[in-house]
Motif scaffolding. Structure first.
Motif, PDB file in Angstrom:
ATOM      1  N   LEU A 109      49.975  61.633  43.982  1.00 46.40           N
ATOM      2  CA  LEU A 109      49.091  62.457  43.158  1.00 46.40           C
ATOM      3  C   LEU A 109      48.282  61.587  42.208  1.00 46.40           C
ATOM      4  O   LEU A 109      47.066  61.738  42.077  1.00 46.40           O
ATOM      5  N   MET A 161      48.148  64.929  49.328  1.00 46.98           N
ATOM      6  CA  MET A 161      49.425  65.639  49.341  1.00 46.98           C
ATOM      7  C   MET A 161      49.704  66.213  50.729  1.00 46.98           C
ATOM      8  O   MET A 161      50.848  66.229  51.177  1.00 46.98           O
ATOM      9  N   ASP A 177      45.167  66.531  43.850  1.00 44.66           N
ATOM     10  CA  ASP A 177      45.149  65.205  44.455  1.00 44.66           C
ATOM     11  C   ASP A 177      43.699  64.746  44.616  1.00 44.66           C
ATOM     12  O   ASP A 177      42.757  65.419  44.166  1.00 44.66           O
TER      13      ASP A 177
END
Length: 393
Positions: free
Chosen positions: A200, A206, A269
Motif C-alpha cells: 500500500l 493490492m 493503492d
C-alpha cells in the motif's frame, strides 16, 4: 583518448541525471514507506491516526451536502465506575454513546495540538471499515447485482483462478473462512499483513497481492481464521459485479443517504483501488451515525439503506469459529456471551462500533491503543461497553 574520456564523462553525467530523476520520482514512495515504519510509534500514533491522508494515497468519497444528519445531544449519562481509567489506559481519542438515536456522552480524551476541533477530525477506521463493506454487499445482494452468496469469487474475479481463492465462495470470504494462508501478526515485520502494508505504502497493486497468494491451510468454508485480505477479495467481487469503484458505490448507497457531517476518504493503492479492509477515515460522530443506522435495522432518519433481514443475517455468529470462542458473521464480530442483538465492528489499536439493538445503544470508539493485543484488553473493552449499555436501562 580525450574524445573517449569526453564520452565517458557525458555517460556518467547522464547516469547521474537518471539516478537523480528516479530519486525524485521515488521520493514520495520512500516517504510513505518511512511513514508506515513509524506509523505506530508512541510519539506519533495519535497524530498519525488523524492525518492518514498526508502519508498515503487516498480517495475522497462524496456526500450530498443537502443531507447532513447530526445526531442530537440528550441528557448526559452517568458513566460506569472506572470509565475514566479505562479511557486513559486504552488511549481513547474519541468516544460517543448513543441511545435511541440521541447522544448521551461525547468526549475526546486524547488529542493533539493539531486538532482545532477534535469532533471534526477524520480518524482511521482500521478493520471497522470491513463492516461498512458488509452493508454495501447486503445492498447489492438484495438488489440482484450479486444474487448468490454461494457463487465462487472467481465468477466475478477471473484473475483469482489459480490463486488460493480459486475454490472459495463469496460467503467464505464474508465469514473469513476462505482457508487462505495469511499471517496477521502485526509485530512480525515479514508477516503477510505487514507486507501488504508496504504494498500500500509503495503504491503497488493490492489486487496483485491477493492474486499472488497461493497457499491454503484448510478447505474453504471448513474453518474460521481472521484473514484481512479476504475483505479485499470482497471488494474485488463487488467491483467485478458492478464495474464501479467501492468509493463510488459506498458514496451513492451508504455515505450519501446517511448524511455524514464531514466528507470521508479511503486510503488507496497506487492503482486507485480503495483499501477497503481498513482504510476508511470518518469522524467519531459519523462512525456512531453508521452504527445507529445498523442498530435501527438499516434505517437512518426515515431513509432505508439496507434491509433489516440483511442486518440480522450478517451480524449473526454464522462463521465456523471454535466452540466457546468469539463469533463472527459477515464482517461483524459477536462477543462471547452476547445476547440477541449484541455485536460489533472492531479494528486494531482500539477502534470499535459496539451495538446493542435491544437497548438501542451504540458506542463508537476511536483510540491509539498500542497495547490492544495484550491479554485481557479486548475482553475489558467489551466489559466496559456492556457496562455502559446496561447503565442506560
Amino acid at each position: 583518448m580525450k574524445t573517449t574520456l569526453k564520452w565517458i564523462g557525458i555517460g556518467l553525467l547522464l547516469c547521474l541525471l537518471l539516478i537523480a530523476g528516479f530519486a525524485v520520482l521515488q521520493r514520495e514512495k520512500v516517504a510513505r514507506l518511512m511513514a508506515v515504519n513509524s506509523l505506530f510509534s508512541q510519539d506519533r500514533i495519535v497524530a498519525n491516526f488523524t492525518a492518514m491522508d498526508t502519508m498515503f494515497e487516498h480517495i475522497a468519497l462524496t456526500r450530498d451536502d443537502t443531507i447532513v444528519n447530526q445526531l442530537p445531544s440528550g441528557a448526559p449519562m452517568t458513566l460506569p465506575t472506572g470509565f475514566d481509567l479505562w479511557s486513559e489506559d486504552r488511549a481513547v481519542t474519541g468516544v460517543i454513546v448513543v441511545q435511541n438515536g440521541v447522544i448521551r456522552h461525547e468526549s475526546y480524551p486524547l488529542t493533539t495540538d493539531d486538532e482545532d476541533d477534535p469532533a471534526t477530525s477524520l480518524r482511521i477506521s482500521w478493520s471497522v471499515a470491513k463492516s461498512f463493506l458488509s452493508v454495501l454487499m447486503g445492498i447489492l445482494h438484495e438488489d440482484g447485482t450479486i444474487p448468490d452468496l454461494d457463487a465462487p469469487v472467481t465468477q466475478y474475479v477471473p484473475s483469482l483462478v489459480g490463486s488460493s481463492y480459486e475454490d472459495a465462495t463469496i460467503k467464505d470470504v464474508l465469514q473469513m473462512s476462505s482457508g487462505v494462508t495469511f499471517d496477521e501478526d502485526y509485530l512480525d515485520f515479514w508477516s503477510d499483513i505487514n507486507k501488504m502494508g508496504r504494498v500500500l505504502a509503495l503504491g503497488q497493486s493490492m489486487d496483485g497481492f491477493a492474486e499472488g497468494l497461493d497457499e491454503t491451510f484448510a478447505a474453504p468454508g471448513s474453518q474460521w481464521q481472521y484473514v484481512s485480505i479476504d475483505t479485499h477479495v470482497i471488494g474485488m467481487v463487488i467491483r467485478g459485479a458492478t464495474n464501479r469503484s467501492i468509493p463510488d458505490l459506498l458514496s451513492e448507497k451508504v455515505i450519501g443517504p446517511l448524511g455524514l457531517t464531514v466528507t470521508p476518504y479511503y486510503l488507496a493503492d497506487g492503482h486507485e483501488v480503495a483499501f477497503v479492509l481498513g482504510g476508511l477515515n470518518l469522524t467519531t460522530h459519523d462512525y456512531a451515525l453508521f452504527g445507529n443506522m445498523v442498530a435501527n435495522g438499516g434505517i437512518a432518519f426515515g431513509n432505508r439503506i439496507v434491509s433489516e433481514a440483511w442486518i440480522e443475517e450478517s451480524t449473526a455468529a454464522s462463521a465456523p469459529t471454535a466452540e466457546g470462542a468469539i463469533g463472527y458473521g459477515y464482517q461483524w464480530w459477536v462477543p462471547v456471551g452476547a445476547t440477541e442483538g449484541q455485536f460489533m465492528a472492531r479494528g486494531i489499536y482500539g477502534q470499535y462500533i459496539y451495538i446493542d439493538r435491544t437497548r438501542g445503544v451504540v458506542i463508537a470508539v476511536n483510540a491509539a491503543d498500542r497495547a490492544f493485543r495484550e491479554d485481557g484488553v479486548a475482553d475489558s473493552n467489551v466489559a466496559m461497553f456492556r457496562a455502559i449499555a446496561e447503565s442506560l436501562d
